[in-house]
Design an enzyme around this catalytic site. Structure first.
Site, mmCIF file in Angstrom:
data_model
loop_
_atom_site.group_PDB
_atom_site.id
_atom_site.type_symbol
_atom_site.label_atom_id
_atom_site.label_comp_id
_atom_site.label_asym_id
_atom_site.label_seq_id
_atom_site.Cartn_x
_atom_site.Cartn_y
_atom_site.Cartn_z
ATOM 1 N N LEU A 8 0.172 -8.978 -6.354
ATOM 2 C CA LEU A 8 -0.407 -7.496 -7.740
ATOM 3 C C LEU A 8 -0.924 -6.781 -6.556
ATOM 4 O O LEU A 8 -2.125 -6.797 -5.891
ATOM 5 C CB LEU A 8 -1.883 -8.612 -8.196
ATOM 6 C CG LEU A 8 -1.018 -9.597 -9.171
ATOM 7 C CD1 LEU A 8 -2.616 -10.177 -10.359
ATOM 8 C CD2 LEU A 8 -0.273 -8.399 -10.603
ATOM 9 N N SER A 9 -0.823 -5.613 -7.285
ATOM 10 C CA SER A 9 -1.501 -4.149 -6.247
ATOM 11 C C SER A 9 -2.258 -3.700 -7.403
ATOM 12 O O SER A 9 -2.922 -2.910 -6.397
ATOM 13 C CB SER A 9 -0.298 -3.417 -6.161
ATOM 14 O OG SER A 9 0.183 -2.739 -7.294
ATOM 15 N N GLY A 10 -3.073 -3.944 -8.207
ATOM 16 C CA GLY A 10 -3.269 -3.065 -9.038
ATOM 17 C C GLY A 10 -3.248 -2.010 -9.767
ATOM 18 O O GLY A 10 -3.036 -1.133 -10.230
ATOM 19 N N GLY A 11 -1.294 -1.907 -9.797
ATOM 20 C CA GLY A 11 -0.902 -0.802 -10.936
ATOM 21 C C GLY A 11 -0.472 -1.428 -11.633
ATOM 22 O O GLY A 11 -0.482 -3.183 -12.092
ATOM 23 N N VAL A 12 0.303 -1.006 -12.886
ATOM 24 C CA VAL A 12 0.690 -1.146 -13.732
ATOM 25 C C VAL A 12 1.878 -2.613 -13.868
ATOM 26 O O VAL A 12 2.127 -3.180 -14.543
ATOM 27 C CB VAL A 12 1.419 0.246 -14.379
ATOM 28 C CG1 VAL A 12 2.214 0.800 -14.765
ATOM 29 C CG2 VAL A 12 1.423 -0.900 -16.051
ATOM 30 N N SER A 14 3.255 -4.177 -11.162
ATOM 31 C CA SER A 14 2.781 -5.262 -10.582
ATOM 32 C C SER A 14 2.278 -6.057 -11.841
ATOM 33 O O SER A 14 2.628 -8.210 -11.957
ATOM 34 C CB SER A 14 2.824 -5.942 -9.619
ATOM 35 O OG SER A 14 0.955 -5.063 -9.370
ATOM 36 N N MET A 33 -2.814 -8.190 -1.370
ATOM 37 C CA MET A 33 -2.728 -7.624 -0.014
ATOM 38 C C MET A 33 -3.297 -6.535 0.124
ATOM 39 O O MET A 33 -3.435 -5.514 0.196
ATOM 40 C CB MET A 33 -1.649 -7.224 0.293
ATOM 41 C CG MET A 33 -0.238 -8.155 0.231
ATOM 42 S SD MET A 33 1.388 -7.933 0.555
ATOM 43 C CE MET A 33 1.671 -7.631 -1.291
ATOM 44 N N CYS A 100 8.019 -1.588 5.136
ATOM 45 C CA CYS A 100 7.010 -2.207 4.541
ATOM 46 C C CYS A 100 6.810 -3.231 3.137
ATOM 47 O O CYS A 100 6.991 -4.851 3.676
ATOM 48 C CB CYS A 100 5.632 -1.306 3.564
ATOM 49 S SG CYS A 100 4.482 -2.040 3.106
ATOM 50 N N CYS A 200 2.490 3.086 1.109
ATOM 51 C CA CYS A 200 2.668 2.203 0.963
ATOM 52 C C CYS A 200 1.186 1.217 1.278
ATOM 53 O O CYS A 200 1.146 1.211 2.603
ATOM 54 C CB CYS A 200 3.590 1.813 1.273
ATOM 55 S SG CYS A 200 4.014 -0.496 1.230
#
Length: 395
Positions: A8-12, A14, A33, A100, A200
């Site tokens: 979960l990257s905090g973007g829409v 993921s 991460m 990455c 990244c």
């Protein structure tokens, strides 16, 4: 119930990936991460990791899935940042996003996920995974995303069969507007969040500032090479073999300072890359100046006017054996074999018709049309239809 750990990257992207997996009946765990601590080089309000981790946490809460943060900044520095400095110092231009995925998301992160009992890891990449049977064995395919405008298969061009076997790409069949619609429908905080730009996980970085942490400024000359320079008008030799022709087409022109005229100064050849237009601060030319080559030994930047300058255009490139990678190992070429493919030398570039030629020391990629700014250190990736077969670092 199979367990999936979602990056979960905090973007829409993921966020919706996690939602879709949960809906499909997987046991889903969200993991954020944290890969960077140094805010001095990030353009802070563009992508601060703190906001992103909060958004990821809110999404996990909304979806009712467990969530935790892992700090991978040590591994990220060793495997990505140090590699970048090293490549720039050599006068090559690395692609940290490709690295990455290979080194962090599908290696360090994957290992953590497997230790947590995961069957798979999932990301919000716009690409798809296929599985085919060949002589009783499962072979994994990396397929382009359905959304041509967002296809991110190029960034995963270094994955192995082992890594793909554990990967899921839940949004690969969707377009970006469809992903945003889903996020809006279920009320995710990330629904209208802008896509992150830049490195990244680090966000938007002032690249010169970033590089100056390790690579010290050094004043040098900017030399302009004329289109009429005789280097470009030499008679093409008669070739005795295909390999001789390919070696000629992919050769690197060896510029000297007295091949052109000095038009300005710069603060370090290692901060510049082939095809670059911004940052030269040289005016008064009819057409804009582009970097056509850099010499980090002599600390000289060679430039030419206009994007059709012959110093920018080439029809072939070479990949050394030790930097050659086949996702489809079963399709890897043997010496003297060739293959018609479509290839790209950068993300978002439309696929170009090309032929691969395998030789003892590596692989030539010959394009049907001239390519602009083929850059050492970047990745070339080749496809058959919508399947990415392999890739390599341009040497």
């Amino acid at each position: 119930m199979k367990r999936v750990i979602v990056g979960l990257s905090g973007g829409v992207d993921s966020s919706v990936a996690a939602y879709l997996l949960k809906k499909q009946g997987y046991e889903v765990i969200g993991l954020f991460m944290k890969n960077w601590h140094d805010d001095s080089v990030t353009i802070s309000n563009e992508c601060p990791w703190l906001d992103d981790s909060n958004d990821a946490m809110l999404v996990a809460e909304k979806l009712g899935i467990p969530f935790q943060t892992v700090d991978l900044s040590k591994q990220y520095k060793e495997r990505i940042v140090d590699y970048m400095f090293n490549e720039y110092e050599k006068g090559r231009t690395p692609n940290p996003d490709v690295l990455c995925n290979r080194e962090i998301k599908f290696d360090v992160f994957l290992k953590i996920a497997l230790e947590l009992g995961a069957d798979y890891v999932a990301t919000g990449h716009y690409c798809r995974k296929g599985i085919i049977e060949s002589s009783g064995k499962e072979i994994y395919q990396l397929l382009a995303g359905v959304d041509n405008n967002k296809d991110q298969s190029y960034f995963l061009c270094q994955l192995s069969q082992e890594q793909l076997s554990k990967a899921l790409f839940p949004i690969g069949e969707l377009t970006k507007p469809e992903v945003r619609d889903i996020a809006n429908d279920i009320g995710l905080v990330t629904a209208d969040k802008k896509d992150s730009q830049g490195l990244c996980f680090i966000g938007k970085v002032r690249l010169p500032d970033f590089l100056q942490q390790q690579l010290k400024p050094r004043e040098g000359l900017i030399v302009e090479i004329s289109k009429e320079q005789e280097i470009y008008n030499q008679i093409v030799p008669a070739f005795t073999s295909e390999i001789e022709k390919l070696a000629y087409l992919s050769r690197k022109i060896d510029y000297k300072a007295n091949d052109g005229k000095v038009v300005g100064k710069h603060q370090g050849a290692h901060y510049f890359t082939k095809g670059q237009r911004k940052g030269l601060a040289v005016g008064g030319t009819v057409d804009p100046l582009f970097v056509i080559d850099t010499d980090v030994e002599q600390n000289i930047i060679y430039t030419g006017q206009g994007k059709e300058h012959p110093g920018l255009l080439k029809k072939a490139l070479f990949v050394n054996n030790d930097e050659l990678h086949w996702i489809r190992e079963d399709l890897a070429l043997k010496v003297n074999e060739k293959l018609d493919v479509k290839a790209r030398i950068r993300y978002r570039q439309p696929l170009q018709k090309a032929i691969l030629y395998k030789v003892d020391s590596g692989l030539y990629v010959e394009f049907e049309d001239y390519q602009s700014a083929i850059t050492e250190g970047q990745f070339v990736a080749w496809y058959s239809n919508d399947e990415l077969l392999g890739s390599g670092v341009i040497s």
